[in-house]
Design a protein around this motif. Structure first.
Motif, short mmCIF file in Angstrom:
data_model
loop_
_atom_site.label_atom_id
_atom_site.label_comp_id
_atom_site.label_asym_id
_atom_site.label_seq_id
_atom_site.Cartn_x
_atom_site.Cartn_y
_atom_site.Cartn_z
N MET A 1 -6.30 -11.03 5.32
CA MET A 1 -7.38 -10.78 4.29
C MET A 1 -6.95 -10.15 3.06
N LYS A 2 -7.35 -10.73 1.84
CA LYS A 2 -7.10 -10.24 0.86
C LYS A 2 -7.98 -8.93 0.35
N ILE A 3 -7.28 -7.81 -0.02
CA ILE A 3 -7.91 -6.64 -0.33
C ILE A 3 -9.00 -6.79 -1.43
N ASN A 4 -10.03 -6.06 -1.49
CA ASN A 4 -10.87 -6.38 -2.49
C ASN A 4 -10.65 -5.63 -3.77
N GLU A 5 -11.13 -6.05 -4.85
CA GLU A 5 -10.59 -5.33 -6.15
C GLU A 5 -10.92 -3.93 -6.32
N LYS A 6 -12.02 -3.47 -5.92
CA LYS A 6 -12.22 -1.87 -5.73
C LYS A 6 -11.20 -1.41 -5.12
N MET A 7 -10.91 -1.67 -3.95
CA MET A 7 -9.94 -1.03 -3.00
C MET A 7 -8.67 -1.26 -3.56
N ALA A 8 -8.23 -2.19 -4.03
CA ALA A 8 -7.10 -2.52 -4.67
C ALA A 8 -6.69 -1.58 -5.94
N ALA A 9 -7.69 -1.38 -6.80
CA ALA A 9 -7.45 -0.39 -7.73
C ALA A 9 -7.44 0.90 -7.15
N MET A 10 -8.14 1.40 -6.13
CA MET A 10 -7.79 2.71 -5.58
C MET A 10 -6.52 2.90 -5.02
N VAL A 11 -6.11 1.82 -4.10
CA VAL A 11 -4.84 1.93 -3.81
C VAL A 11 -3.87 1.91 -4.75
N ASN A 12 -3.94 1.02 -5.82
CA ASN A 12 -2.88 1.10 -6.92
C ASN A 12 -2.79 2.45 -7.84
N ALA A 13 -4.26 3.09 -7.80
CA ALA A 13 -3.97 4.44 -8.37
C ALA A 13 -3.37 5.43 -7.62
N GLN A 14 -3.53 5.35 -6.01
CA GLN A 14 -2.72 6.40 -5.18
C GLN A 14 -1.23 6.14 -5.52
N VAL A 15 -0.70 4.77 -5.66
CA VAL A 15 0.69 4.54 -5.74
C VAL A 15 1.21 5.28 -7.12
N GLU A 108 -13.81 4.89 1.60
CA GLU A 108 -14.17 3.74 0.83
C GLU A 108 -13.84 2.46 1.73
N ALA A 109 -12.78 2.59 2.57
CA ALA A 109 -12.42 1.54 3.56
C ALA A 109 -13.04 1.59 4.40
N LEU A 110 -13.85 2.36 5.16
CA LEU A 110 -14.66 2.41 6.03
C LEU A 110 -15.98 1.97 5.83
N GLU A 111 -16.50 2.41 4.59
CA GLU A 111 -17.89 1.89 4.08
C GLU A 111 -17.79 0.44 3.54
N THR A 112 -16.51 0.01 3.53
CA THR A 112 -16.53 -1.65 3.07
C THR A 112 -16.05 -2.27 4.24
N SER A 113 -15.89 -1.78 5.46
CA SER A 113 -15.32 -2.23 6.66
C SER A 113 -13.91 -2.99 6.22
N ASP A 114 -13.12 -2.29 5.58
CA ASP A 114 -11.70 -2.67 5.41
C ASP A 114 -11.05 -1.81 6.24
N TYR A 115 -10.87 -2.39 7.70
CA TYR A 115 -10.11 -1.60 8.58
C TYR A 115 -8.50 -1.63 8.40
N ALA A 116 -8.09 -2.67 8.03
CA ALA A 116 -6.69 -2.50 7.60
C ALA A 116 -6.26 -1.45 6.65
N THR A 117 -6.92 -1.10 5.56
CA THR A 117 -6.73 -0.07 4.75
C THR A 117 -7.04 1.37 5.37
N SER A 118 -8.09 1.29 6.24
CA SER A 118 -8.36 2.54 6.91
C SER A 118 -7.33 2.94 7.88
N SER A 119 -6.97 1.91 8.53
CA SER A 119 -5.82 2.12 9.52
C SER A 119 -4.31 2.62 8.66
N PHE A 120 -4.19 2.16 7.65
CA PHE A 120 -3.10 2.26 7.00
C PHE A 120 -2.82 3.65 6.51
#
Length: 161
Positions: A1-15, A108-120
């Motif tokens: 599943m593709k990461i949503n835009e808000k999460m992608a921005a947060m992850v990118n900021a972390q990079v 944010e990952a938990l609140e948006t049910s992005d379990y892959a990101t929360s796991s990572f």
């Protein structure tokens, strides 16, 4: 599943934050080397390598979720951070900042049910506990050692792998 835009921005900021941390530790390493604290320099250089590794891992995660890493510029680093204990205090403050950012991603990952990101990011939450504890331990050692014992702590940190 593709990461949503808000999460992608947060992850990118972390990079980018991880690259910033790497440069911070590299600048600290250079200062310690110049001042003859080879053990402290080695410790900060190891931190530099670890942060680069984190940045790459997080960027690859983003790519695996069909996101695109965007590398931003890193502001110029200070070239002098003070005494060895002041460097480690600054490192601790920075690690606390990174912890907060990672917690925000996880929340944010938990609140948006992005379990892959929360796991990572769960492992980065655990790692930040270790990072903060490690730096606090060094600060405690430096305080206990005082002026005369600083070289013992310096020698001890030269053995970090």
């Amino acid at each position: 599943m593709k990461i949503n835009e808000k999460m992608a921005a947060m992850v990118n900021a972390q990079v980018n934050e991880e690259f910033h941390a790497a440069y911070l530790y590299l600048a600290m390493s250079f200062q310690m080397e110049e001042e003859g604290y080879n053990g402290f320099a080695h410790w900060f250089l190891q931190q530099y390598h670890e942060e680069i590794e984190h940045a790459l891992e997080i960027a690859h995660y983003l790519q695996a979720r069909s996101g695109q890493p965007h590398i931003t510029g890193i502001p110029e680093m200070s070239q002098h951070f003070g005494t060895p204990i002041e460097l480690f205090e600054a490192a601790y403050k920075h690690e606390c900042h990174v912890t907060e950012l990672i917690h925000n991603i996880y929340k944010e990952a938990l609140e948006t049910s992005d379990y892959a990101t929360s796991s990572f990011f769960k492992r980065y939450i655990d790692e930040q506990v270790e990072e903060e504890n490690s730096v606090l331990g060094i600060i405690d050692q430096l305080r206990m050692a005082g002026e005369k014992g600083i070289y013992l702590v310096n020698a001890h940190l030269s053995k970090r792998q």
